[in-house]
Design a protein around this motif. Structure first.
Motif, mmCIF file in Angstrom:
data_model
loop_
_atom_site.group_PDB
_atom_site.id
_atom_site.type_symbol
_atom_site.label_atom_id
_atom_site.label_comp_id
_atom_site.label_asym_id
_atom_site.label_seq_id
_atom_site.Cartn_x
_atom_site.Cartn_y
_atom_site.Cartn_z
ATOM 1 N N LYS A 261 0.817 -1.208 0.000
ATOM 2 C CA LYS A 261 0.000 0.000 0.000
ATOM 3 C C LYS A 261 0.854 1.263 0.000
ATOM 4 C CE LYS A 261 -4.104 -1.908 2.279
ATOM 5 N NZ LYS A 261 -4.992 -1.815 3.467
ATOM 6 N N GLN A 262 2.053 1.150 0.606
ATOM 7 C CA GLN A 262 2.926 2.324 0.696
ATOM 8 C C GLN A 262 3.706 2.563 -0.585
ATOM 9 O OE1 GLN A 262 5.010 1.302 4.476
ATOM 10 N NE2 GLN A 262 4.243 3.280 5.161
ATOM 11 N N GLY A 263 3.916 1.502 -1.340
ATOM 12 C CA GLY A 263 4.698 1.638 -2.564
ATOM 13 C C GLY A 263 5.422 0.350 -2.896
ATOM 14 N N ILE A 264 6.736 0.442 -3.131
ATOM 15 C CA ILE A 264 7.565 -0.719 -3.434
ATOM 16 C C ILE A 264 8.489 -0.951 -2.239
ATOM 17 C CG2 ILE A 264 9.240 -1.719 -5.020
ATOM 18 C CD1 ILE A 264 6.492 -1.216 -6.256
ATOM 19 N N GLU A 265 8.405 -2.131 -1.658
ATOM 20 C CA GLU A 265 9.192 -2.413 -0.457
ATOM 21 C C GLU A 265 10.206 -3.513 -0.703
ATOM 22 O OE1 GLU A 265 7.316 -2.581 3.322
ATOM 23 O OE2 GLU A 265 5.647 -1.277 2.735
ATOM 24 N N MET A 266 11.365 -3.361 -0.035
ATOM 25 C CA MET A 266 12.440 -4.348 -0.070
ATOM 26 C C MET A 266 13.054 -4.438 1.320
ATOM 27 S SD MET A 266 14.338 -3.172 -3.610
ATOM 28 C CE MET A 266 14.379 -1.439 -3.099
ATOM 29 N N VAL A 267 13.954 -5.387 1.489
ATOM 30 C CA VAL A 267 14.692 -5.522 2.744
ATOM 31 C C VAL A 267 16.169 -5.630 2.417
ATOM 32 C CG1 VAL A 267 15.188 -7.022 4.712
ATOM 33 C CG2 VAL A 267 12.826 -6.590 4.040
ATOM 34 N N ALA A 268 16.980 -4.821 3.098
ATOM 35 C CA ALA A 268 18.429 -4.934 2.975
ATOM 36 C C ALA A 268 18.903 -5.906 4.048
ATOM 37 C CB ALA A 268 19.090 -3.574 3.165
ATOM 38 N N LEU A 269 19.537 -7.007 3.626
ATOM 39 C CA LEU A 269 20.017 -8.010 4.582
ATOM 40 C C LEU A 269 21.424 -7.623 5.030
ATOM 41 C CD1 LEU A 269 19.628 -10.677 6.070
ATOM 42 C CD2 LEU A 269 20.561 -11.848 4.051
ATOM 43 N N CYS A 270 21.554 -7.131 6.254
ATOM 44 C CA CYS A 270 22.842 -6.647 6.759
ATOM 45 C C CYS A 270 23.718 -7.771 7.298
ATOM 46 C CB CYS A 270 22.617 -5.607 7.853
ATOM 47 S SG CYS A 270 21.665 -4.170 7.291
ATOM 48 N N ASP A 271 23.114 -8.798 7.852
ATOM 49 C CA ASP A 271 23.896 -9.908 8.400
ATOM 50 C C ASP A 271 22.994 -11.116 8.608
ATOM 51 O OD1 ASP A 271 26.106 -11.265 9.312
ATOM 52 O OD2 ASP A 271 26.059 -10.402 11.329
ATOM 53 N N ARG A 272 23.594 -12.269 8.567
ATOM 54 C CA ARG A 272 22.881 -13.533 8.823
ATOM 55 C C ARG A 272 23.884 -14.471 9.466
ATOM 56 N NH1 ARG A 272 21.321 -14.992 3.718
ATOM 57 N NH2 ARG A 272 23.441 -15.743 3.393
ATOM 58 N N LYS A 273 23.574 -14.915 10.670
ATOM 59 C CA LYS A 273 24.512 -15.807 11.350
ATOM 60 C C LYS A 273 23.762 -16.884 12.121
ATOM 61 C CE LYS A 273 24.944 -12.685 15.351
ATOM 62 N NZ LYS A 273 25.888 -11.870 16.147
ATOM 63 N N ALA A 274 24.421 -18.032 12.251
ATOM 64 C CA ALA A 274 23.821 -19.152 12.980
ATOM 65 C C ALA A 274 23.657 -18.781 14.445
ATOM 66 C CB ALA A 274 24.706 -20.393 12.849
ATOM 67 N N THR A 275 22.633 -19.305 15.060
ATOM 68 C CA THR A 275 22.360 -19.008 16.462
ATOM 69 C C THR A 275 21.811 -20.249 17.150
ATOM 70 O OG1 THR A 275 21.047 -17.645 17.976
ATOM 71 C CG2 THR A 275 20.044 -18.188 15.874
ATOM 72 N N THR A 276 21.995 -20.290 18.462
ATOM 73 C CA THR A 276 21.462 -21.417 19.243
ATOM 74 C C THR A 276 20.068 -21.112 19.755
ATOM 75 O OG1 THR A 276 22.522 -20.525 21.235
ATOM 76 C CG2 THR A 276 23.746 -22.184 19.983
ATOM 77 N N ILE A 277 19.551 -19.937 19.393
ATOM 78 C CA ILE A 277 18.177 -19.589 19.770
ATOM 79 C C ILE A 277 17.222 -20.573 19.096
ATOM 80 C CG2 ILE A 277 16.407 -17.782 19.605
ATOM 81 C CD1 ILE A 277 18.622 -15.744 19.735
ATOM 82 N N ASP A 278 16.028 -20.683 19.615
ATOM 83 C CA ASP A 278 15.054 -21.657 19.127
ATOM 84 C C ASP A 278 14.958 -21.716 17.610
ATOM 85 O OD1 ASP A 278 14.452 -22.233 21.702
ATOM 86 O OD2 ASP A 278 12.517 -21.243 21.733
ATOM 87 N N THR A 279 14.872 -22.940 17.111
ATOM 88 C CA THR A 279 14.453 -23.128 15.730
ATOM 89 C C THR A 279 12.945 -22.909 15.697
ATOM 90 O OG1 THR A 279 14.027 -25.483 16.049
ATOM 91 C CG2 THR A 279 16.258 -24.856 15.358
ATOM 92 N N PRO A 280 12.354 -22.740 14.514
ATOM 93 C CA PRO A 280 10.890 -22.576 14.452
ATOM 94 C C PRO A 280 10.146 -23.731 15.123
ATOM 95 C CG PRO A 280 11.868 -21.920 12.379
ATOM 96 C CD PRO A 280 12.988 -22.505 13.203
ATOM 97 N N LYS A 281 10.644 -24.956 14.946
ATOM 98 C CA LYS A 281 9.966 -26.114 15.535
ATOM 99 C C LYS A 281 10.076 -26.092 17.060
ATOM 100 C CE LYS A 281 7.748 -30.013 15.519
ATOM 101 N NZ LYS A 281 6.321 -30.054 15.122
ATOM 102 N N LYS A 282 11.263 -25.738 17.563
ATOM 103 C CA LYS A 282 11.418 -25.659 19.010
ATOM 104 C C LYS A 282 10.566 -24.546 19.588
ATOM 105 C CE LYS A 282 15.304 -26.083 21.122
ATOM 106 N NZ LYS A 282 16.722 -25.859 21.532
ATOM 107 N N ARG A 283 10.466 -23.428 18.883
ATOM 108 C CA ARG A 283 9.593 -22.345 19.352
ATOM 109 C C ARG A 283 8.144 -22.831 19.422
ATOM 110 N NH1 ARG A 283 9.508 -16.743 18.915
ATOM 111 N NH2 ARG A 283 11.726 -16.891 19.424
ATOM 112 N N GLU A 284 7.742 -23.592 18.416
ATOM 113 C CA GLU A 284 6.383 -24.135 18.412
ATOM 114 C C GLU A 284 6.164 -25.061 19.601
ATOM 115 O OE1 GLU A 284 3.843 -27.329 15.729
ATOM 116 O OE2 GLU A 284 5.357 -26.090 14.726
ATOM 117 N N ILE A 285 7.160 -25.905 19.889
ATOM 118 C CA ILE A 285 7.069 -26.831 21.023
ATOM 119 C C ILE A 285 7.025 -26.051 22.337
ATOM 120 C CG2 ILE A 285 8.341 -28.586 22.336
ATOM 121 C CD1 ILE A 285 9.364 -29.641 19.614
ATOM 122 N N ARG A 286 7.892 -25.035 22.455
ATOM 123 C CA ARG A 286 7.928 -24.223 23.672
ATOM 124 C C ARG A 286 6.600 -23.507 23.908
ATOM 125 N NH1 ARG A 286 12.263 -22.420 26.283
ATOM 126 N NH2 ARG A 286 13.623 -22.839 24.498
#
Length: 317
Positions: A261-286
């Motif tokens: 609705k606002q116009g044309i949107e994008m995302v600039a990916l500044c960084d991506r790194k592995a983490t020990t934080i919940d995976t989507p499945k673990k978040r679902e279980i939690r």
């Protein structure tokens, strides 16, 4: 069409004799006398047949197939108990809080407050019937989570055990993403050609931007464009479709442009790194384990409050 939307959205919650007479006079003019018969007294507060009728209509609108009078009455009793118990601990949202929650529900249905009110009134439902339900759900959730915060916590060992039992790896395959949302603004009411022009502009910029520093340089100086502050999200916070896009996007580059609705949107990916934080499945279980703990604690607490309450059924005498 609106009714269907409302149905889906709502589904996702001893007064002295003189006071009783005042209550009857106050509400007796708008409904048959039989509808104002007091069905129950809860710690001195009345629940009338009219209240039961109103809640039954709301339940029907939300999609309930069977409207059992006693079940509706029990719900109304529980709500009065929840609100009274919450007040004991200072949990008492103001009118503005309830209005905000009511408005939020309307927005999720793509309605404004007045439109939601008209839909309810068109079905013979007072808006206060829904507001009372919202209030009870709001205060009870805050009370239970506040009073029993420690016992509701879900331990990491329990999550890992449940994850292993479900065949889910307990280590990694989860990422932390640092992103900057970008929008090339298209004025409201602009023709489709304006969107196409800005999309071509976005495609051109995707080829030139190779870092978030460059993205900031380009978009902060560009007219009718905005680049927002960096946001950090993990795999568990994002829908699968967006995770797939970000995993395929080189660090420092822009995602494919999308029309909004606002116009044309994008995302600039500044960084991506592995983490020990919940995976989507673990978040679902939690979340599931937390919900089970909350439900059990809520039921036990409400049963305790009910046992201590004074509940009478004058109409049954």
């Amino acid at each position: 069409m609106i009714t269907t939307t409302v149905r889906l959205a709502i589904r996702r919650y001893f007064l002295p004799l003189a006071a009783l007479l005042a209550f009857a006079l106050l509400f007796g003019g708008g409904a048959p006398a039989s509808a104002q018969t007091i069905a129950a007294m809860v710690n001195g507060e009345p629940i009338t047949n009219f209240d039961i009728e109103q809640r039954s209509k709301l339940n029907a609108l939300s999609g309930s197939k069977e409207i059992n009078r006693q079940s509706v009455l029990n719900d109304l009793i529980d709500e009065k108990l929840k609100i009274k118990e919450a007040k004991k601990y200072g949990v008492d949202p103001g009118t503005s809080d309830i209005d905000q929650a009511y408005g939020g529900m309307a927005q999720r249905m793509r309605l404004n407050n007045d439109q939601l009110t008209k839909v309810l009134e068109g079905k013979g439902i007072r808006p206060d019937t829904l507001r009372q339900r919202i209030r009870a759900d709001m205060v009870w959730a805050a009370l239970v989570r506040g009073r029993f915060k420690e016992s509701l916590q879900v331990g990491e060992k329990d999550v890992n055990a449940a994850a292993q039992q479900a065949g889910e790896a307990t280590e990694a395959d989860a990422f932390e993403y640092r992103m900057q949302p970008i929008v090339l603004i298209v004025p409201k009411g602009a023709p489709q050609s304006a969107f196409e022009e800005r999309r071509k502009e976005a495609d051109s910029l995707r080829e030139r931007v190779t870092s978030c520093e460059e993205a900031n340089s380009f978009f902060k100086s560009m007219r009718n464009a905005a680049i927002r502050e960096i946001v950090v999200k993990t795999s568990a916070d994002l829908p699968q479709a967006l995770r797939d896009i970000l995993d395929k996007t080189p660090i420092g580059h822009l995602t494919a442009p999308e029309v909004t609705k606002q116009g044309i949107e994008m995302v600039a990916l500044c960084d991506r790194k592995a983490t020990t934080i919940d995976t989507p499945k673990k978040r679902e279980i939690r979340d599931k384990m937390y919900a089970q703990k909350y439900e059990a604690k809520s039921k036990a607490y409400l049963a305790e409050v009910r046992r201590a309450a004074m509940i009478e059924y004058p109409a049954a005498r």
